[in-house]
Motif scaffolding. Structure first.
Motif, PDB file in Angstrom:
ATOM      1  N   ASN A   1       0.844  -1.183   0.000  1.00  0.00           N
ATOM      2  CA  ASN A   1       0.000   0.000   0.000  1.00  0.00           C
ATOM      3  C   ASN A   1       0.882   1.235   0.000  1.00  0.00           C
ATOM      4  OD1 ASN A   1      -2.437   1.481   0.184  1.00  0.00           O
ATOM      5  ND2 ASN A   1      -2.047   1.776   2.366  1.00  0.00           N
ATOM      6  N   HIS A   2       0.717   2.083  -0.997  1.00  0.00           N
ATOM      7  CA  HIS A   2       1.522   3.304  -1.127  1.00  0.00           C
ATOM      8  C   HIS A   2       3.006   3.059  -0.887  1.00  0.00           C
ATOM      9  CE1 HIS A   2      -1.992   5.683  -1.735  1.00  0.00           C
ATOM     10  NE2 HIS A   2      -2.527   5.291  -0.598  1.00  0.00           N
ATOM     11  N   GLY A   3       3.532   1.995  -1.469  1.00  0.00           N
ATOM     12  CA  GLY A   3       4.971   1.772  -1.412  1.00  0.00           C
ATOM     13  C   GLY A   3       5.472   1.063  -0.166  1.00  0.00           C
ATOM     14  N   SER A   4       4.571   0.740   0.766  1.00  0.00           N
ATOM     15  CA  SER A   4       5.007   0.027   1.969  1.00  0.00           C
ATOM     16  C   SER A   4       4.324  -1.330   2.050  1.00  0.00           C
ATOM     17  CB  SER A   4       4.636   0.814   3.230  1.00  0.00           C
ATOM     18  OG  SER A   4       5.129   2.111   3.158  1.00  0.00           O
ATOM     19  N   VAL A   5       4.904  -2.210   2.878  1.00  0.00           N
ATOM     20  CA  VAL A   5       4.257  -3.492   3.132  1.00  0.00           C
ATOM     21  C   VAL A   5       3.229  -3.276   4.239  1.00  0.00           C
ATOM     22  CG1 VAL A   5       4.574  -5.845   3.963  1.00  0.00           C
ATOM     23  CG2 VAL A   5       6.273  -4.825   2.445  1.00  0.00           C
ATOM     24  N   LEU A   6       1.953  -3.520   3.897  1.00  0.00           N
ATOM     25  CA  LEU A   6       0.886  -3.304   4.868  1.00  0.00           C
ATOM     26  C   LEU A   6       0.657  -4.566   5.702  1.00  0.00           C
ATOM     27  CD1 LEU A   6      -1.406  -1.409   5.893  1.00  0.00           C
ATOM     28  CD2 LEU A   6      -2.847  -2.361   4.091  1.00  0.00           C
ATOM     29  N   TYR A   7       0.569  -5.718   5.033  1.00  0.00           N
ATOM     30  CA  TYR A   7       0.432  -6.999   5.719  1.00  0.00           C
ATOM     31  C   TYR A   7       1.351  -8.010   5.071  1.00  0.00           C
ATOM     32  CZ  TYR A   7      -3.896  -5.069   7.586  1.00  0.00           C
ATOM     33  OH  TYR A   7      -4.813  -4.272   8.204  1.00  0.00           O
ATOM     34  N   ASP A   8       1.760  -8.991   5.869  1.00  0.00           N
ATOM     35  CA  ASP A   8       2.599 -10.067   5.371  1.00  0.00           C
ATOM     36  C   ASP A   8       2.243 -11.285   6.219  1.00  0.00           C
ATOM     37  OD1 ASP A   8       4.559 -11.832   4.634  1.00  0.00           O
ATOM     38  OD2 ASP A   8       6.244 -10.471   4.978  1.00  0.00           O
ATOM     39  N   GLY A   9       1.563 -12.253   5.637  1.00  0.00           N
ATOM     40  CA  GLY A   9       1.155 -13.419   6.418  1.00  0.00           C
ATOM     41  C   GLY A   9       0.464 -14.440   5.542  1.00  0.00           C
ATOM     42  N   THR A  10      -0.157 -15.449   6.154  1.00  0.00           N
ATOM     43  CA  THR A  10      -0.904 -16.425   5.363  1.00  0.00           C
ATOM     44  C   THR A  10      -2.171 -15.741   4.844  1.00  0.00           C
ATOM     45  OG1 THR A  10      -2.232 -17.149   7.242  1.00  0.00           O
ATOM     46  CG2 THR A  10      -0.135 -18.288   6.893  1.00  0.00           C
ATOM     47  N   PRO A  11      -2.772 -16.272   3.765  1.00  0.00           N
ATOM     48  CA  PRO A  11      -4.016 -15.665   3.271  1.00  0.00           C
ATOM     49  C   PRO A  11      -5.073 -15.535   4.359  1.00  0.00           C
ATOM     50  CG  PRO A  11      -3.201 -17.236   1.673  1.00  0.00           C
ATOM     51  CD  PRO A  11      -2.295 -17.346   2.865  1.00  0.00           C
ATOM     52  N   VAL A  12      -5.193 -16.537   5.220  1.00  0.00           N
ATOM     53  CA  VAL A  12      -6.196 -16.484   6.278  1.00  0.00           C
ATOM     54  C   VAL A  12      -5.923 -15.295   7.208  1.00  0.00           C
ATOM     55  CG1 VAL A  12      -7.060 -17.669   8.335  1.00  0.00           C
ATOM     56  CG2 VAL A  12      -6.792 -18.928   6.192  1.00  0.00           C
ATOM     57  N   GLU A  13      -4.654 -15.120   7.579  1.00  0.00           N
ATOM     58  CA  GLU A  13      -4.301 -13.998   8.455  1.00  0.00           C
ATOM     59  C   GLU A  13      -4.581 -12.657   7.779  1.00  0.00           C
ATOM     60  OE1 GLU A  13      -0.577 -16.325  10.636  1.00  0.00           O
ATOM     61  OE2 GLU A  13      -0.177 -14.761   9.169  1.00  0.00           O
ATOM     62  N   VAL A  14      -4.180 -12.567   6.520  1.00  0.00           N
ATOM     63  CA  VAL A  14      -4.310 -11.289   5.818  1.00  0.00           C
ATOM     64  C   VAL A  14      -5.781 -10.951   5.569  1.00  0.00           C
ATOM     65  CG1 VAL A  14      -3.864 -10.093   3.642  1.00  0.00           C
ATOM     66  CG2 VAL A  14      -2.032 -11.386   4.757  1.00  0.00           C
ATOM     67  N   PHE A  15      -6.556 -11.922   5.108  1.00  0.00           N
ATOM     68  CA  PHE A  15      -7.950 -11.626   4.756  1.00  0.00           C
ATOM     69  C   PHE A  15      -8.836 -11.420   5.986  1.00  0.00           C
ATOM     70  CE2 PHE A  15      -6.970 -13.626   0.502  1.00  0.00           C
ATOM     71  CZ  PHE A  15      -6.959 -12.402  -0.146  1.00  0.00           C
ATOM     72  N   ALA A  16      -8.315 -11.761   7.183  1.00  0.00           N
ATOM     73  CA  ALA A  16      -9.055 -11.420   8.407  1.00  0.00           C
ATOM     74  C   ALA A  16      -9.164  -9.895   8.537  1.00  0.00           C
ATOM     75  CB  ALA A  16      -8.351 -12.019   9.622  1.00  0.00           C
ATOM     76  N   HIS A  17      -8.258  -9.173   7.864  1.00  0.00           N
ATOM     77  CA  HIS A  17      -8.289  -7.699   7.895  1.00  0.00           C
ATOM     78  C   HIS A  17      -9.124  -7.150   6.740  1.00  0.00           C
ATOM     79  CE1 HIS A  17      -5.018  -7.583  10.858  1.00  0.00           C
ATOM     80  NE2 HIS A  17      -4.419  -8.516  10.136  1.00  0.00           N
ATOM     81  N   TYR A  18     -10.241  -7.798   6.417  1.00  0.00           N
ATOM     82  CA  TYR A  18     -10.933  -7.411   5.186  1.00  0.00           C
ATOM     83  C   TYR A  18     -11.409  -5.964   5.186  1.00  0.00           C
ATOM     84  CZ  TYR A  18     -15.277  -8.458   7.709  1.00  0.00           C
ATOM     85  OH  TYR A  18     -16.290  -8.482   8.616  1.00  0.00           O
ATOM     86  N   ARG A  19     -11.737  -5.429   6.361  1.00  0.00           N
ATOM     87  CA  ARG A  19     -12.192  -4.028   6.398  1.00  0.00           C
ATOM     88  C   ARG A  19     -11.051  -3.086   6.051  1.00  0.00           C
ATOM     89  NH1 ARG A  19     -15.328  -5.486  10.898  1.00  0.00           N
ATOM     90  NH2 ARG A  19     -17.485  -5.762  10.260  1.00  0.00           N
ATOM     91  N   GLU A  20      -9.875  -3.369   6.616  1.00  0.00           N
ATOM     92  CA  GLU A  20      -8.703  -2.528   6.322  1.00  0.00           C
ATOM     93  C   GLU A  20      -8.311  -2.662   4.854  1.00  0.00           C
ATOM     94  OE1 GLU A  20      -8.993  -4.622   8.854  1.00  0.00           O
ATOM     95  OE2 GLU A  20      -8.429  -3.632  10.725  1.00  0.00           O
ATOM     96  N   LEU A  21      -8.464  -3.872   4.326  1.00  0.00           N
ATOM     97  CA  LEU A  21      -8.115  -4.079   2.913  1.00  0.00           C
ATOM     98  C   LEU A  21      -9.005  -3.235   2.011  1.00  0.00           C
ATOM     99  CD1 LEU A  21      -7.497  -7.939   2.781  1.00  0.00           C
ATOM    100  CD2 LEU A  21      -5.800  -6.140   2.542  1.00  0.00           C
ATOM    101  N   GLU A  22     -10.290  -3.148   2.371  1.00  0.00           N
ATOM    102  CA  GLU A  22     -11.204  -2.333   1.575  1.00  0.00           C
ATOM    103  C   GLU A  22     -10.786  -0.869   1.577  1.00  0.00           C
ATOM    104  OE1 GLU A  22     -15.179  -3.027   2.916  1.00  0.00           O
ATOM    105  OE2 GLU A  22     -15.100  -5.086   2.180  1.00  0.00           O
ATOM    106  N   GLU A  23     -10.294  -0.433   2.723  1.00  0.00           N
ATOM    107  CA  GLU A  23      -9.871   0.969   2.808  1.00  0.00           C
ATOM    108  C   GLU A  23      -8.713   1.274   1.874  1.00  0.00           C
ATOM    109  OE1 GLU A  23      -9.238   1.845   6.960  1.00  0.00           O
ATOM    110  OE2 GLU A  23     -11.343   1.355   7.332  1.00  0.00           O
TER     111      GLU A  23
END
Lengths: 283, 292
Positions: B218-240
């Motif tokens: 996101n904007h040149g930085s790593v926002l999340y780094d993990g398994t798909p399950v871990e990352v997609f748990a942040h679905y609200r943040e991902l939408e943002e």
């Protein structure tokens, strides 16, 4: 008469060798019949090479029939006198936004079309404003297109088509190069043009999710129309679609697999909401 | 064996009015044999990031280490690195240029200095591994379908026998079957040859289905780094940040909200199906017990 009527429309790509002898003939459209009413939202599905893009190019007379006939807005595309009328009534948006933007300022890009056909200047500015507003890009009118996102560029391309005041827009995989947000922006803009302005929409896509909001779907295979119907009717036929190298939306597929596993959800579920409701009723 | 990115920054058009920082302080370790997905909105720095991995773009600051060696060392063989880290660009078929598919796939190894015979052997193996039927090998690339062309282009990179395969949106513009074919091919290369694979994608459903580790830019930085399950748990943040979770992830949340105990963060169709079936069979079992 329908806005678009194709009767046994044929298109052959003919390959010739150096001596102009015919080397091979590829039939890209094979007796296609197509009827699109004014104001309808029609989606066209089909695998790579099934003839979708060839069909799209006929609608805007970038190609002419090798056989059969095609009427657009009541005019025969074969007749050279109708060329500019048809192109004005039926605009096209292609896959790659970067290939369609020519000016260095957004509003000038949108103005290019009407300027090209000699629309008076004050009228051009009205159309530019209307076009950009219709796709939610008016605040970018003085921006440089190369700083826009893919979805924004594609919406500028649509505004450029809208400035020609067409009755119909043909979009050939307009979201293939966009991220999820860009895809949503473009589809929302297209949906609004259809609903609010009554623009006829023909959307060619490989994303099954984008077809859900269409009134009708045509499925093409080997240059032929092999299926047509409402999205619900089409997506109820999971196995048939797969045989044409296509798919169904993920939610539809999940509902289908749940049915096969013994959970009696109804056929042809299209949206998340429908599946949630169906499962809650069964639970 | 790994690729390490240490505080990598990259600035486009530095010291001009158009200066953009495309990468900001990226720290990553890519281990041998991983299958990694990279997602992010347009302009988030995904493509810039992967072009650093084989030294096509040089970081404005920071270091990159391939198997422990600094690739920015004066005596480091960048040309060799480009053979080891194979990059498949977006729409790679636009780069096919030879008169036949076979000649095109030979070009890479020939260019690296392999003999004609060795190059042809590598091309043969590569074309076999992408499962392009032999009928097409001696045709012009223009005669192939979209999916076939793409496979030919991937074969051109595989002929270099890379240790790491990086693909930038390899399925854009392909029909659903073509998409599955390319991704299954990539998964097979990963599984059978333990190749490290990095997949840049706009499809949340695809990355959820295939990768083991997901990096969100996101904007040149790593926002999340993990398994798909871990990352997609942040679905609200991902939408943002202009992304989303797979459709089934949302479905599971909505089902739970409505009182169906479908457990787990499902990111794939199979996970969702199992979870829903389990919820239904438990309910069924409970009602049978009650009847008894």
């Amino acid at each position: 008469m329908n806005f678009i009527e194709a009767r046994k429309l044929v298109h052959e790509y003919i390959r010739r060798d150096e001596d102009d002898n015919v080397e091979s003939i590829l039939t890209a459209l094979d007796e296609v019949n197509l009827d699109v009413k004014e104001g309808e939202f029609v989606a066209v599905l089909g695998h790579n090479g099934s003839g979708k893009s060839t069909l799209a190019k006929h609608l805007n007379v970038l190609l002419k029939p090798s056989g059969g006939t095609l009427w657009v807005n009541g005019k025969d595309t074969e007749d050279a006198d109708n060329l500019w009328d048809i192109r004005q009534s039926t605009g096209m948006v292609f896959q790659n936004p970067d290939n369609q933007i020519i000016a260095s300022v957004v509003e000038e890009d949108v103005a290019f079309g009407p300027e090209n056909i000699g629309v008076p200047t004050t009228e051009i500015w009205k159309r530019v404003e209307k076009g950009l507003k219709s796709v939610g890009m008016i605040q970018y009118r003085e921006h440089s297109p190369n700083r826009l996102s893919g979805g924004q560029k594609q919406r500028v391309a649509i505004a450029g088509v809208m400035a020609m005041e067409p009755k119909c827009i043909v979009l050939d995989e307009p979201t293939a190069m966009l991220d999820p947000n860009g895809r949503r922006e473009v589809l929302e803009a297209v949906g609004q043009l259809n609903k609010e302005k009554g623009v006829t929409v023909i959307l060619i896509t490989h994303y099954m999710e984008e077809v859900i909001r269409a009134d009708r779907v045509y499925v093409m295979d080997n240059g032929k129309v092999v299926m047509q119907g409402t999205p619900r009717a089409i997506f109820s036929q999971v196995d048939t679609l797969k045989s044409y190298r296509l798919d169904v939306p993920q939610i539809t597929l999940l509902a289908y697999e749940l049915r096969n596993a013994g959970v009696p959800v109804p056929e042809g579920i299209l949206t998340r909401q429908e599946l949630v409701e169906a499962l809650c009723r069964l639970y | 064996m790994s690729i390490i990115l240490d505080k990598v920054n990259y600035v486009y058009s530095e010291k001009t009015a158009y200066e953009i920082q495309a990468l900001k302080n990226i720290n990553l370790k890519i281990n041998d044999g991983e299958f990694i997905g990279i997602i992010g909105h347009t302009g988030s720095g995904k493509s810039t990031l992967i072009q650093h991995l084989n030294g096509l773009v040089k970081a404005s600051s920071g270091g990159i280490y391939y198997n422990g060696q600094d690739i920015y060392d004066d005596d480091y063989e960048l040309k060799e690195l480009r053979g080891k880290v194979g990059l498949v660009f977006q729409y790679p078929e636009h780069q096919l240029f030879e008169t036949t598919v076979f000649a095109d796939v030979c070009f890479g190894p020939r260019n690296r200095g392999f003999s004609r015979k060795d190059a042809e052997l590598k091309a043969f193996t590569a074309l076999r591994s992408v499962r392009l039927a032999e009928d097409y090998w001696y045709r012009s690339p223009f005669e192939l379908s979209g999916g076939q062309k793409r496979r030919a282009a991937i074969a051109g990179v595989l002929a270099m026998e890379p240790e790491v395969l990086v693909l930038d949106e390899p399925t854009a513009g392909l029909d659903p079957k073509g998409r599955d074919e390319i991704l299954d091919l990539v998964a097979k290369l990963h599984r059978e040859r333990q190749m490290t694979v990095i997949l840049v994608s706009h499809s949340m459903e695809d990355v959820a289905k295939y990768v083991q580790r997901l990096i969100v830019m996101n904007h040149g930085s790593v926002l999340y780094d993990g398994t798909p399950v871990e990352v997609f748990a942040h679905y609200r943040e991902l939408e943002e940040v202009g992304l989303a979770a797979p459709q089934v992830t949302y479905l599971m949340h909505e089902l739970r909200k409505r009182g169906i105990p479908a457990n787990g963060v499902a990111t794939t169709l199979e996970e969702a199906k199992q979870s829903i079936l389990q919820a239904f069979s438990q309910k069924h079992a409970m009602s049978q017990i009650r009847e008894l």
